[in-house]
Structure formats: C-alpha cells, structure tokens
Write an enzyme that holds these catalytic residues in place. Structure first.
Site, PDB file in Angstrom:
ATOM      1  N   LYS A 107     -59.692  -2.977 -42.480  1.00 22.84           N
ATOM      2  CA  LYS A 107     -60.408  -2.292 -41.402  1.00 22.84           C
ATOM      3  C   LYS A 107     -60.255  -0.773 -41.546  1.00 22.84           C
ATOM      4  O   LYS A 107     -61.215  -0.033 -41.487  1.00 22.84           O
ATOM      5  CB  LYS A 107     -59.865  -2.773 -40.044  1.00 22.84           C
ATOM      6  N   LYS A 153     -43.604   1.230 -40.936  1.00 19.71           N
ATOM      7  CA  LYS A 153     -44.506   1.802 -41.949  1.00 19.71           C
ATOM      8  C   LYS A 153     -44.105   3.248 -42.249  1.00 19.71           C
ATOM      9  O   LYS A 153     -44.058   3.666 -43.404  1.00 19.71           O
ATOM     10  CB  LYS A 153     -45.951   1.819 -41.427  1.00 19.71           C
TER      11      LYS A 153
HETATM   12  O1  F6P Z   1     -49.919  -3.481 -39.634  1.00 18.11           O
HETATM   13  C1  F6P Z   1     -50.616  -4.258 -38.741  1.00 18.11           C
HETATM   14  C2  F6P Z   1     -52.092  -4.258 -39.012  1.00 18.11           C
HETATM   15  O2  F6P Z   1     -52.649  -3.095 -38.524  1.00 18.11           O
HETATM   16  C3  F6P Z   1     -52.770  -5.473 -38.434  1.00 18.11           C
HETATM   17  O3  F6P Z   1     -53.041  -5.348 -37.097  1.00 18.11           O
HETATM   18  C4  F6P Z   1     -53.962  -5.603 -39.307  1.00 18.11           C
HETATM   19  O4  F6P Z   1     -54.535  -6.879 -39.214  1.00 18.11           O
HETATM   20  C5  F6P Z   1     -53.352  -5.322 -40.656  1.00 18.11           C
HETATM   21  O5  F6P Z   1     -52.376  -4.322 -40.398  1.00 18.11           O
HETATM   22  C6  F6P Z   1     -54.291  -4.878 -41.724  1.00 18.11           C
HETATM   23  O6  F6P Z   1     -54.951  -3.703 -41.380  1.00 18.11           O
HETATM   24  P1  F6P Z   1     -56.239  -3.227 -42.176  1.00 18.11           P
HETATM   25  O7  F6P Z   1     -57.294  -4.248 -42.024  1.00 18.11           O
HETATM   26  O8  F6P Z   1     -56.622  -1.917 -41.559  1.00 18.11           O
HETATM   27  O9  F6P Z   1     -55.826  -3.060 -43.618  1.00 18.11           O
END
Ligand code: F6P
Length: 534
Positions: free
Chosen positions: A196, A500
């Site tokens: 995302k 993180k």
């Molecule tokens: O670290 C948690 C998180 O933000 C989740 O909520 C999400 O599903 C995952 O990391 C992956 O995020 P992205 O799709 O932005 O790589």
C-alpha cells in the site's frame, strides 16, 4: 453496563453448560444464527436470553448501529488518521453509490477492477507473456495485509485454481525469496509488488532482489513486474510503468485490502468470475450485518460472545480452529485482522483502557491441533474459548470417508470441551483398567477433564469463493463491533512503528560494526555476539 455483565458472570459461575441443554432442548436453535448456507452455533457457551439481551444492550449503548452506518457511508471513522473505512466499497454491488468527501468512489473501484480483470484474463489466456512465453508462475511480494489476505485466499480456494501458479514471499529473511525463486524460471514469471505504501522495507528489499534475479535473464524485467499500491509515484520511481500499477485509496486498510488490487493474485489463480463470487459473498455478509436484528446478526453475536469471554470472563486468548485444511492460513490472517485492529491501549480520545481491548488470537487446523496443543485446551488451568469451523462437504467426493472423520472430530472436540469427565467417571475408568487403591486415585486424577469450556462452531455447506468471502467479512465485522464497544480505533496500527524505527537504526549498525549510542547493554551484547559470528 459492564457492572451488570460482571454481576451476570458471578451469577453464572460454576453453572454447567450441559445443564442448560437439559433444561432447554431447543437451546441449539435458540442460540444459533443462520445466514445463507452458514450457521453459527453459540449454544455451547453460557449464553442465555438474559445475558444475550444484556450484551445487545451493551452494543446499543456503545452506538454500534450508528457507527456501522457511518462506516458504510464513508464517514472518517478512522479518526487518528482522518480517513474513511471503506473496504466494503471494494465489494459493493454494481449499482452502489458511496461518497467520500462528497465524491462517488465507485467509478474508480469499478475501473480498477476492470483493469485487474483484463490483466488476469490476459495472463490466464497466455496473451500476456513473459520473455520466455506464457506466464507460468506469479510471485506476490508483500507483507502483513499485502500478503496474508491473498495467500490465505489462494490456499483456501485451491480447488478453483486454473491459472498460473501463485507464490507468496513476505519475510525479509533472504531464505524466503531464495527458496521461492529457486524453482522458477524468470522468463515465465510475473512479479507482483504488493505494498500500500510502497515503502515497507521487507517488501522493497525482496522486490529489489527479485528484480536482480529477473534482470540476469530477462532483457526488459520491468515488463514482468506489476505494482499494487496507493503510492503510484513511488511505484513509478521504482520503475513500474503506470499501466502496470493498480491503485487503491487510503480508506482501504492493509489488513482489509484483499477485496481490491491486493487480491490480484487470487484473481489470477481462480479467474475474475470466481473472484467476483468471493466479493459477492462478502457483500452479502455486509448487507446482513447492516440490516439484521442484533440477535439474528452473525457478526454481532460472534463479537458479543467474544467480548463476554475476553472482557467479562477474562479469558486472555481465543483459539480459531478450522477443520478445513485449506483454511490453514486463516488463523494467521485473523491474528493480523484482530490483533492489529483491536490490540490497542487507549480509547479513541486517548484515555487509557481499564481492560484489554482484544484477546490473543491463535490456532491451527483440525485435526492437526488435536495432536499438538489440545491437551492444554482440555486440561490446562486456563480457559481457552474455541471457535471451530467446519464444512458439511469437502471438495473430494472420492474421499468422503476422510470428511466424515474430519467432521466427527470437530463435533467431538466441542462436545468434549463442554462435557468433560468428572473424578467418579475417571475412577470407574481406572477400576475397569485394573487399578485400585492409591494408584487408582493417582491415575484417575490425570484423567479428569473439567469440561464446561465454551466454544462456538461455524458450519457451512462447502468452502466456495462465496463462502470464503462471507467468512472473512464476518470476522471483519466482528472486529468492528468489538472495537466500537471498547471505544477504540480499530483502523490504525501505531504499535508497529517503534520497532520499525529501531530496526532502521540497528541495520546500519550491524553493517558498520558499531552499536548505536543509545543502545542498552543487552542489545549491545547481542550485536557483539552476532557480529563475532557473522
Ligand atoms: O507494519 C504493519 C503494516 O503497516 C500493516 O498494517 C500492513 O498490512 C503491512 O504493514 C504492509 O504494509 P504495506 O502494504 O504498506 O507494505
């Protein structure tokens, strides 16, 4: 309200669930919820009409119905991020009109799904080819919601697979991508970078490794990459052409995203039509959740019984036990869905909670779990409310005898948890086995099952795309109801950030051979241990 429930718990202390069946032979019917091919049996719990009414009053007092309408109509209920929560729009019927900030979002949803359908169709028909011919393998690189949803759904719907093989890489551990790519031909592989944000370090590291792997054999590796992301600019900068980027809005949370572009690998595996059935199943659950009266509302009752067990009775964990091998990844999927959503410490306005908002969720498919951890569920001192799932029919008609055993075991477990075995029955058992005196007493004590352990069972006809859509949406809405009652924001995840940040500081320290200045003694010692052996 909570005090009323605490009083009800005290009043029901020691009451045998089995006795409730003796008193009311229609109990299974009274405390089951039926929806289109599925039944949720809540009767093997302490639920009774008074308790059910109190739990429903709790939901009403918390404004669940109003909040639910706010969610479905695009209000910004994710208040800490100022966003709507509209994963339901991704599966809404074609004639739906849903507005965010006064703008109908459905045109974009439909247009993106049409592009996904086009791509999946071209891949499946062999029209969209790799350098070495038709695409035979698809690798989805993502993590969390960008991995668990499609990986779980692909495994669940294996009987429908008739497209290229799908693989999933999530862990930054190089072993994962190494072992996955090892058996694949870069000339006939498509890589999907699912993120995302398009910034997640695990995904971007794995994607770069996959690009190097591809570049060693393929003249134009970019042509065999696709991105699923809300961050089109970052995807473009990374080198994926706009026509290969499938976007979605910020009102789709990562763990709620399998219904849109993040589900592309599922669509490639099973085809757009069956993917549509998956969406329709979820939409049917949405309509049910939005309109059914509380006591006939499956997500509502699943949530309320869950709250009773966790928040009122204080049972710290909840086991999800699908007697369906193809749902093997569902417990992991639900761990993210439930624990990332409701594992919160403060209410929406920042006030610390005085009770834990959500339980630890864990589980594994039956019957495997029976030979591993069920010992604790039956005889351990802690109570683990169990949620069983089982299909009436499998997908292997020639193996119906397997399925009968599977179902028998599922039903036997919930029966055993409720029934237990008292000391007299254990003594009689040991006497029949030839024991007597002190040894009989000792042996009998080990064979006592306290029983009276609560469980719910979700039974469905068969695990089809539609049923899977219903089941996943059922759990999404359950999480929603529990979150509203606890007054928390189920749609942010600030708790993942600190780790993180610290990893960001430690990774260069490992490369450079020195600990960050603010590192504690334990972290320094562990860094030294690893560096000395690297
Ligand atoms: O670290 C948690 C998180 O933000 C989740 O909520 C999400 O599903 C995952 O990391 C992956 O995020 P992205 O799709 O932005 O790589």
């Amino acid at each position: 309200m909570w005090q009323d429930l605490e009083r009800m718990r005290a009043a029901r202390q020691g009451r045998r669930i089995e006795a409730l069946f003796a008193a009311d032979p229609a109990r299974a019917d009274t405390f089951s919820v039926r929806v289109d091919g599925m039944v949720l049996d809540c009767s093997k719990t302490q639920l009774d009409t008074e308790l059910r009414a109190a739990l429903i009053a709790l939901a009403e007092g918390a404004g669940v119905a109003e909040r639910r309408e706010a969610m479905f109509t695009g209000a910004p209920i994710n208040e800490t991020e100022g966003r709507a929560v509209l994963h339901t729009a991704l599966r809404a019927p074609d004639d739906a009109r849903i507005k965010v900030d006064g703008r109908d979002v459905m045109a974009d949803v439909r247009a993106t799904r049409a592009r996904m359908t086009e791509l999946a169709g071209a891949l499946r028909a062999g029209r969209l080819r790799g350098q070495g011919g038709a695409i035979t393998d698809v690798v989805n690189i993502g993590i969390g919601g960008s991995d668990l949803g499609p990986a779980m759904a692909c495994a669940a719907l294996a009987p429908c697979h008739d497209g290229p093989r799908c693989h999933f890489v999530s862990n930054v551990d190089g072993a994962h991508i190494h072992d996955t790519l090892a058996g694949l031909n870069p000339e006939t592989t498509l890589i999907i970078v699912a993120s995302k944000t398009f910034t997640t370090v695990e995904t971007m590291t794995n994607a770069a490794t996959a690009r190097d792997w591809m570049a060693a054999r393929v003249a134009d590796p970019g042509a065999q990459f696709v991105a699923l992301s809300s961050n089109a600019d970052a995807a473009a900068e990374w080198g994926i052409a706009p026509e290969r980027v499938f976007g979605f809005a910020d009102w789709v949370g990562g763990r709620y995203s399998v219904w849109g572009p993040i589900g592309l690998s599922v669509m490639i595996a099973i085809g757009a039509e069956r993917f549509g059935e998956f969406l329709n199943g979820a939409a049917a659950m949405d309509a049910h959740f939005r309109t059914a009266a509380p006591q006939d509302n499956m997500p509502m009752m699943l949530a309320l019984v869950g709250l009773w067990h966790h928040q009122v009775c204080g049972h710290a964990t909840r086991a999800v036990l699908p007697y369906d091998q193809r749902l093997a990844l569902l417990p992991a999927y639900l761990q993210q869905l439930e624990m990332e959503s409701n594992g919160k410490g403060v209410t929406m306005d920042g006030t610390p909670l005085d009770r834990a908002a959500g339980p630890v969720v864990w589980g594994a498919p039956g019957t495997n779990g029976q030979h591993a951890f069920y010992q604790l569920i039956h005889q351990g001192r802690q109570v683990v409310p169990c949620e069983f799932m089982v299909a009436a029919r499998g997908h292997e008609p020639d193996l119906a005898h397997h399925h009968r055993l599977l179902v028998a075991n599922c039903l036997a477990q919930s029966q055993a948890l409720m029934r237990g075995r008292d000391i007299d029955a254990a003594r009689a058992l040991m006497a029949r086995a030839g024991y007597s005196g002190a040894e009989l007493e000792r042996q009998a004590a080990h064979r006592v099952f306290p029983g009276n352990r609560p469980s719910m069972t979700l039974a469905y006809d068969r695990l089809t795309p539609r049923r899977l859509g219903q089941i996943v949406a059922l759990y999404e809405h359950r999480v929603f109801v529990e979150g509203v009652i606890m007054g928390i924001n189920s749609f942010d995840q600030w708790g993942v950030e600190l780790g993180k940040e610290l990893a960001g500081a430690l990774a260069p320290a490992l490369a450079e051979g020195r600990a960050p200045e603010d590192a504690d003694g334990s972290t320094r010692a562990l860094l030294d241990f690893v560096r000395e052996r690297a």
